[in-house]
Design a protein around this motif. Sequence first.
Motif, PDB file in Angstrom:
ATOM      1  N   GLU B 616      -5.841  -5.968  -0.704  1.00 35.22           N
ATOM      2  CA  GLU B 616      -5.847  -7.027  -0.741  1.00 35.22           C
ATOM      3  C   GLU B 616      -4.130  -7.636  -0.975  1.00 35.22           C
ATOM      4  O   GLU B 616      -3.087  -8.212  -0.689  1.00 35.22           O
ATOM      5  CB  GLU B 616      -6.413  -8.217  -0.716  1.00 35.22           C
ATOM      6  CG  GLU B 616      -7.973  -7.700   0.263  1.00 35.22           C
ATOM      7  CD  GLU B 616      -7.696  -7.971   1.529  1.00 35.22           C
ATOM      8  OE1 GLU B 616      -7.224  -8.697   2.007  1.00 35.22           O
ATOM      9  OE2 GLU B 616      -8.651  -6.981   2.036  1.00 35.22           O
ATOM     10  N   SER B 617      -3.746  -6.810  -1.911  1.00 31.28           N
ATOM     11  CA  SER B 617      -2.579  -7.427  -2.710  1.00 31.28           C
ATOM     12  C   SER B 617      -1.578  -6.395  -2.765  1.00 31.28           C
ATOM     13  O   SER B 617      -1.340  -5.662  -2.183  1.00 31.28           O
ATOM     14  CB  SER B 617      -3.179  -6.632  -4.458  1.00 31.28           C
ATOM     15  OG  SER B 617      -3.378  -5.456  -4.959  1.00 31.28           O
ATOM     16  N   MET B 618      -0.093  -7.102  -3.599  1.00 32.70           N
ATOM     17  CA  MET B 618       0.939  -6.574  -3.350  1.00 32.70           C
ATOM     18  C   MET B 618       0.728  -5.235  -3.646  1.00 32.70           C
ATOM     19  O   MET B 618       1.341  -4.203  -3.095  1.00 32.70           O
ATOM     20  CB  MET B 618       1.963  -7.441  -3.525  1.00 32.70           C
ATOM     21  CG  MET B 618       3.096  -7.313  -3.859  1.00 32.70           C
ATOM     22  SD  MET B 618       4.077  -7.115  -2.576  1.00 32.70           S
ATOM     23  CE  MET B 618       4.731  -8.407  -1.802  1.00 32.70           C
ATOM     24  N   PHE B 619       0.076  -5.094  -4.933  1.00 32.91           N
ATOM     25  CA  PHE B 619       0.133  -3.872  -5.381  1.00 32.91           C
ATOM     26  C   PHE B 619      -0.039  -2.331  -4.676  1.00 32.91           C
ATOM     27  O   PHE B 619       0.301  -1.456  -4.684  1.00 32.91           O
ATOM     28  CB  PHE B 619      -0.826  -3.687  -6.586  1.00 32.91           C
ATOM     29  CG  PHE B 619      -0.618  -2.751  -7.520  1.00 32.91           C
ATOM     30  CD1 PHE B 619       0.293  -2.242  -8.183  1.00 32.91           C
ATOM     31  CD2 PHE B 619      -1.857  -1.564  -7.611  1.00 32.91           C
ATOM     32  CE1 PHE B 619       0.087  -1.096  -9.287  1.00 32.91           C
ATOM     33  CE2 PHE B 619      -1.728  -0.228  -8.547  1.00 32.91           C
ATOM     34  CZ  PHE B 619      -0.861  -0.199  -9.290  1.00 32.91           C
ATOM     35  N   GLY B 620      -1.630  -3.006  -4.177  1.00 29.77           N
ATOM     36  CA  GLY B 620      -2.334  -2.379  -2.627  1.00 29.77           C
ATOM     37  C   GLY B 620      -1.045  -1.843  -1.699  1.00 29.77           C
ATOM     38  O   GLY B 620      -1.700  -0.460  -1.449  1.00 29.77           O
ATOM     39  N   ARG B 621      -0.781  -2.852  -2.029  1.00 31.61           N
ATOM     40  CA  ARG B 621       0.391  -2.390  -0.343  1.00 31.61           C
ATOM     41  C   ARG B 621       1.540  -1.768  -0.221  1.00 31.61           C
ATOM     42  O   ARG B 621       2.337  -1.102   0.102  1.00 31.61           O
ATOM     43  CB  ARG B 621       0.762  -4.373   0.127  1.00 31.61           C
ATOM     44  CG  ARG B 621       1.763  -3.815   1.383  1.00 31.61           C
ATOM     45  CD  ARG B 621       2.404  -5.090   1.664  1.00 31.61           C
ATOM     46  NE  ARG B 621       3.201  -5.583   3.433  1.00 31.61           N
ATOM     47  CZ  ARG B 621       3.895  -6.497   3.120  1.00 31.61           C
ATOM     48  NH1 ARG B 621       4.589  -6.329   2.151  1.00 31.61           N
ATOM     49  NH2 ARG B 621       5.080  -6.079   3.912  1.00 31.61           N
ATOM     50  N   MET B 622       1.890  -1.966  -1.635  1.00 31.38           N
ATOM     51  CA  MET B 622       3.074  -0.799  -2.146  1.00 31.38           C
ATOM     52  C   MET B 622       2.870   0.232  -2.204  1.00 31.38           C
ATOM     53  O   MET B 622       3.580   1.191  -2.033  1.00 31.38           O
ATOM     54  CB  MET B 622       3.568  -1.613  -3.590  1.00 31.38           C
ATOM     55  CG  MET B 622       4.851  -2.409  -3.630  1.00 31.38           C
ATOM     56  SD  MET B 622       6.414  -2.238  -2.608  1.00 31.38           S
ATOM     57  CE  MET B 622       5.579  -3.293  -1.015  1.00 31.38           C
ATOM     58  N   ARG B 623       1.162   0.052  -2.738  1.00 37.87           N
ATOM     59  CA  ARG B 623       0.944   1.552  -3.073  1.00 37.87           C
ATOM     60  C   ARG B 623       0.450   2.647  -1.084  1.00 37.87           C
ATOM     61  O   ARG B 623       0.878   4.137  -1.320  1.00 37.87           O
ATOM     62  CB  ARG B 623      -0.705   1.873  -4.087  1.00 37.87           C
ATOM     63  CG  ARG B 623      -1.232   3.326  -3.544  1.00 37.87           C
ATOM     64  CD  ARG B 623      -2.714   3.130  -4.284  1.00 37.87           C
ATOM     65  NE  ARG B 623      -3.128   4.791  -4.348  1.00 37.87           N
ATOM     66  CZ  ARG B 623      -3.837   5.310  -5.054  1.00 37.87           C
ATOM     67  NH1 ARG B 623      -3.866   4.082  -6.117  1.00 37.87           N
ATOM     68  NH2 ARG B 623      -3.971   6.460  -5.199  1.00 37.87           N
ATOM     69  N   SER B 624       0.331   1.559  -0.603  1.00 32.62           N
ATOM     70  CA  SER B 624      -0.001   2.414   0.526  1.00 32.62           C
ATOM     71  C   SER B 624       1.839   3.127   1.309  1.00 32.62           C
ATOM     72  O   SER B 624       1.596   3.559   1.928  1.00 32.62           O
ATOM     73  CB  SER B 624      -0.995   1.130   2.222  1.00 32.62           C
ATOM     74  OG  SER B 624      -1.887   0.920   1.708  1.00 32.62           O
ATOM     75  N   LEU B 625       2.124   1.792   1.462  1.00 35.63           N
ATOM     76  CA  LEU B 625       3.917   2.099   1.596  1.00 35.63           C
ATOM     77  C   LEU B 625       4.117   3.367   1.609  1.00 35.63           C
ATOM     78  O   LEU B 625       4.447   4.190   2.160  1.00 35.63           O
ATOM     79  CB  LEU B 625       4.666   0.728   1.575  1.00 35.63           C
ATOM     80  CG  LEU B 625       4.670  -0.525   2.396  1.00 35.63           C
ATOM     81  CD1 LEU B 625       5.251  -1.442   1.905  1.00 35.63           C
ATOM     82  CD2 LEU B 625       4.964   0.255   3.582  1.00 35.63           C
ATOM     83  N   THR B 626       4.063   3.807  -0.086  1.00 35.67           N
ATOM     84  CA  THR B 626       5.015   4.894  -0.393  1.00 35.67           C
ATOM     85  C   THR B 626       3.841   5.886  -0.554  1.00 35.67           C
ATOM     86  O   THR B 626       3.993   6.980  -0.096  1.00 35.67           O
ATOM     87  CB  THR B 626       4.457   4.911  -1.834  1.00 35.67           C
ATOM     88  OG1 THR B 626       5.397   3.357  -2.567  1.00 35.67           O
ATOM     89  CG2 THR B 626       4.970   5.576  -2.915  1.00 35.67           C
ATOM     90  N   GLU B 627       2.270   6.156  -0.314  1.00 33.40           N
ATOM     91  CA  GLU B 627       1.473   7.306   0.360  1.00 33.40           C
ATOM     92  C   GLU B 627       2.713   7.870   1.908  1.00 33.40           C
ATOM     93  O   GLU B 627       2.622   8.759   2.156  1.00 33.40           O
ATOM     94  CB  GLU B 627       0.417   6.884   0.186  1.00 33.40           C
ATOM     95  CG  GLU B 627       0.261   7.116  -1.523  1.00 33.40           C
ATOM     96  CD  GLU B 627      -1.214   7.234  -1.431  1.00 33.40           C
ATOM     97  OE1 GLU B 627      -1.908   6.598  -1.064  1.00 33.40           O
ATOM     98  OE2 GLU B 627      -1.314   7.036  -2.990  1.00 33.40           O
ATOM     99  N   ASP B 628       2.359   6.025   2.645  1.00 32.86           N
ATOM    100  CA  ASP B 628       2.840   6.571   4.345  1.00 32.86           C
ATOM    101  C   ASP B 628       3.976   7.731   4.413  1.00 32.86           C
ATOM    102  O   ASP B 628       4.241   8.102   5.459  1.00 32.86           O
ATOM    103  CB  ASP B 628       2.596   5.396   4.656  1.00 32.86           C
ATOM    104  CG  ASP B 628       2.736   5.277   6.191  1.00 32.86           C
ATOM    105  OD1 ASP B 628       2.603   6.146   7.055  1.00 32.86           O
ATOM    106  OD2 ASP B 628       3.771   4.642   7.196  1.00 32.86           O
ATOM    107  N   LEU B 629       4.777   7.034   3.702  1.00 32.46           N
ATOM    108  CA  LEU B 629       6.035   7.349   3.815  1.00 32.46           C
ATOM    109  C   LEU B 629       6.241   8.982   3.108  1.00 32.46           C
ATOM    110  O   LEU B 629       6.663   9.546   3.360  1.00 32.46           O
ATOM    111  CB  LEU B 629       7.089   7.115   2.809  1.00 32.46           C
ATOM    112  CG  LEU B 629       7.682   5.659   3.610  1.00 32.46           C
ATOM    113  CD1 LEU B 629       8.719   4.689   2.283  1.00 32.46           C
ATOM    114  CD2 LEU B 629       7.609   5.117   4.666  1.00 32.46           C
ATOM    115  N   LEU B 630       5.535   9.221   1.648  1.00 29.64           N
ATOM    116  CA  LEU B 630       4.981  10.382   1.118  1.00 29.64           C
ATOM    117  C   LEU B 630       4.816  11.416   2.392  1.00 29.64           C
ATOM    118  O   LEU B 630       5.323  12.268   2.644  1.00 29.64           O
ATOM    119  CB  LEU B 630       4.072  10.964   0.398  1.00 29.64           C
ATOM    120  CG  LEU B 630       4.836  10.060  -0.898  1.00 29.64           C
ATOM    121  CD1 LEU B 630       3.856  10.378  -1.829  1.00 29.64           C
ATOM    122  CD2 LEU B 630       6.494  10.599  -1.425  1.00 29.64           C
TER     123      LEU B 630
END
Lengths: 358, 817
Positions: B616-630
């Motif tokens: 639910e966190s911003m930190f988690g969201r950034m992780r998801s975004l990064t991994e999606d782009l990878l």
Amino acid sequence: MRERLEELRREALAIVAEAGEEARLREVEVRFLGRNGEITGLLRQLGSLPADQRPAAGREANLVKAALQEALDQRRDQLQQASLARELRGEGFDPTLPGPPPPAGALHPLSQVQRRLEDLFSSMGFLVADGPEVEWESYNFDALNIPPDHPAREAQDTIFVRAPQATAEASAAAESDGKADGVVLRSHTSTVQIRALKKHGPPLRVVAPGRVFRQEAQDATHEHTFHQMEGLVVDRGVGVAHMLHAMNSLLEGLFGRKLETRLRPGFFPFVEPGFELDARCPFCDSGCRVCKGSTWIELMPGGLVHPNVLEACDVDPEVYSGYAFGLGLSRVVMLSYGIDDIRWLLSGDLRFLRQFPS
Amino acid sequence: MKISLNWVGEFVDLDDQDPAQVAELLSLHTAEVEGLEVFGDNLREVVVGEVVECGRHPQADKLSVTRVAFGAGETVQVVCGAPNVRQGLKVAFAPVGTVLPGGLKLKKAKLRGELSMGMICSAQELELSEDHQGILELQPEAKVGQPLIEHLALADPVLELDNKSLTHRPDLWGHYGFARELAAILQRPLKPLPVLADWPEAQSEIPIHLLDPEGCPLYLGLPVELGGRPSPSPEWLQRRLLAVGQRPLSDIVDLTNFVLLELGQPTHAFDLDRLSGPEIQVRAAEEGEVLTTLDGQPRSLQAQDLVIADGSGGVALAGVMGGGETEVGDSTERILLESAVFHPVRIRRTSKRLALRTEASSRFEKSLDPALAEQALQRFAYLLAKVRPQARLMAAPAKTGQAAAPQRRLQLEPAKTSALLGLPLQAEEMLRPLQALGFQTEAKDESRQAYWVEVPSWRATKDVTLDIDLVEEVGRLAGYHRIEAVPLRAPVEAPWKDPVRNLARRLCDRMAGTHHGFESQAYSFLDQRWAKRLNLPLEAFARLQNPVQEGVDLVRRDPIPSLLEQVPANLLENERGLLFECAKGYQPGNGPLPEERIWFGAVAWSPKSKTEDGPESMFGRMRSLTEDLLRCAPLDDWQVQTGLPSKQDALQAPWAHPSQSLCWHSSPKTKDAGRILAVSAMLDPQLREELSLENVAVGLFLLDLAALTQLCEGRLPRFESPARFPAIKVDVALALPVTVAYDQVEKALREAGGKLLEDLRLFDIFQGASLGEGIRSLAFHATLRSASKTLSEKDEQKFLKRVEAAAQRLGGNLRSC
């Protein structure tokens, strides 16, 4: 028992007749005909009747059961019809209510226009190149036939990059040898002419979009950081008519229709002859603010690549010729979308970025 | 620059030409005309009037009360203060309602009780000259009621030329040059410039010493006796100057200006009697020498500057501005007129350094034709005889030094020229206009395949030096607007596509399309304060020598800081947002040219959520975004580590929160094992404070596009056929000490699931009194599936048992679900 059956029948049929929705029918079904329903219960009591009454009572009960089932089915059918009719009439449905807020997200308008042009030129066999934004002074100037002491080289136009400490001494030594090469933020994408020609050699077709920098105070129409797109073609027998064709294609791609154009003289040290391309103002028929009433707007400088530039890239000007043109991407973006202040482009302001869904 | 068509018309017949047409012709063939205005247009309403009555004002000695006839019905009463108003005089009359050039609109007025219905104007009020001694006296035969501009033949179409389009044309810095152009364009004769034919026999004996021949190779000094003091110029001369925006001063100064505007050659008149010696020295300035120019400014000079000195010291800043002491003034009786050749680059450097751009400097820096130096004096002498017959040339000018334009003989090949231009022209059509411009042409041989073309001195200094320059002359005179577009016919191959650009484009699309981010563009420069904020030394940045804004001299290393700068302004109206940019970053490298990197960076902000970590966190969201782009790269295999990149990593994240950050490295199985690909993080707490972003959650990520491209180029995702057997979904919740990190739990569960575990998804994190102090519950949806059979309850039990064992190993237990 018979009376009871009759009572139940009347009661059930009355409820069915009055039922206004299917849920009510379901209730009736459960209450009277369900596993523990009242009629089912009566039927279960049949066994306690004397044997001679059983068949008649059973028949009657089954008749009641069947009648009720039929009434239920009929009523259900009616209700379904009515409900479908209501749905078809659109009753109780407000199609004007809004949906949820749409998910946003968009590419920058500069990218959108740039991509359109990149794709257009790609389809004509141009490669899309890219050069460094921090560039050798010699690529930005000397190789482009802009010798030292040309006005365009002056610090008031160009942003210079300091020599790093470690190399400062080395470059000071080189300077005394007359071989110094400084570093600048490129002031035009024309540097890619040099980079691309040195890398790929002729024949070559390339467009190079990118950021450029000028030592300039900001206001609504001036920016120190803006975008250009350079086009370059070097091949045997390339002339002005070919350049004009490429420029016209570009404008058609940009504005979605053919525009009348004309070439007139323009001066840029790295081309000879040099031109300005005017296009009939795409925004008016008889003069407007954009064309300052003249119906022509100056859109693109260009020219035949100067032999000195070809030579600087080890291309023999006796064999090859070429053309180059430059498009002010930022300006074209502003023109296309009616953006009134160039500073919006690099503001990162969502109020700006939201207006260009891609 | 302003060009008067009346003036040009003295040398080429323009009588039948519409001025707008002339402007268009010049734009199409020569240089950009930016505007056309008719000088005198602002005097439209002023007419010739006649003073039919003139009497004293009853209340004021210096005023007269007149009646003026001006061709419109009745005469009107006008009060006039000029001493020279008298009955019968023809005057310039502005009736009530006229707007004067200064913008003043005349109204009916009462002056000391007397009605005044207009104004009898002085030349100054009409901005026709500086003369305000009295009202303008018109010739007696002037026709009453005629517009003044017609009567004085004042109307003059004046073109405004774009100076930038003239930088390469030293011959176009005067009216005669434009006459030459128009003569060639219109195919009309160019009248020669009338000049003094013969100098007096006696040679000037005023010594001239050229001590810096590079700076000044040729100097001419013409001594003139004025035969009285300078006086106002005649009207025709004043009018020429006024039309092009030059203020008339006195006949001598006006004449030097006139010659400059006509020929493009600046000259300078010294008061001969104030020149010590008299003698002239042209020398390099002494370092620190101070010279007061005639605008009254003391100028501190450097050794590269050129100075004109007399016997006692500097008297002019050569080619830029004269000095105050030897300036021509009211009492001047004799002058020395200077006309010289100065080094263009040195003039330009001086004028630029001193921020002193003058009519003279802007011409000298263009490499003027050296022949103009003497021609200018000849033209001056010719005009002087007309304007000031009482003046006398004391001697022929002293001519010291030598300078001439280079002799240039170029080659014109008509066939090649035609092909390059895309204009089907015959040789004759090419040669004629060239000749009209003063080029000499001659067939190279009998075949007439090529011609020798000799460049005239006024084009040979730097403008026309190569054969290709003739192609330009031919083309522009024929008219570039006649060229028709032709597609280039040449073999086309699929062009090379830059894989980094391709990836960047895909990632931008993904961010904007799937993740609803906005692509931004941020400035490449950073304020010096960023070095401190990022805990980096200034040397870690490429730095600007002359930044646009003081102190904003760092070139960004990556896009994050400049994207962060865009957040505060956005926060005012947007409580959440996601900006990304694909950008180049620079840092000092081995050579002078900084090292370039291509980054993909993003900044997101939102109100703080209940938890700082987890899905639910911003930190988690950034992780998801990064991994999606990878995954889009496409990459399916990587190592992720907590914390900042190590010092050896090619990606540094000085803006990242030291403990709320993750790094992705390439998997050990790939060719480029262990190379850093991305970082995602929350904003560093110190920066958070510096940027006043304490009240929002700010997340960041940065991807190294080049590294990612190298790793993934040519890769495509592999398709896996979906299993045919049904899956079992099992929910499990583990109560574990909070010290056990999620990734340990996930690892344990994956081991427990083995090959059968198809998918594992965290769906709840819970911590509460019911669980006990320091315990948290992690709940998962697990999907079990076999590729070879339908799983049974037994399989589920087996899995649960293993999970329970794993939970116990980790110090907790399996909760019932």
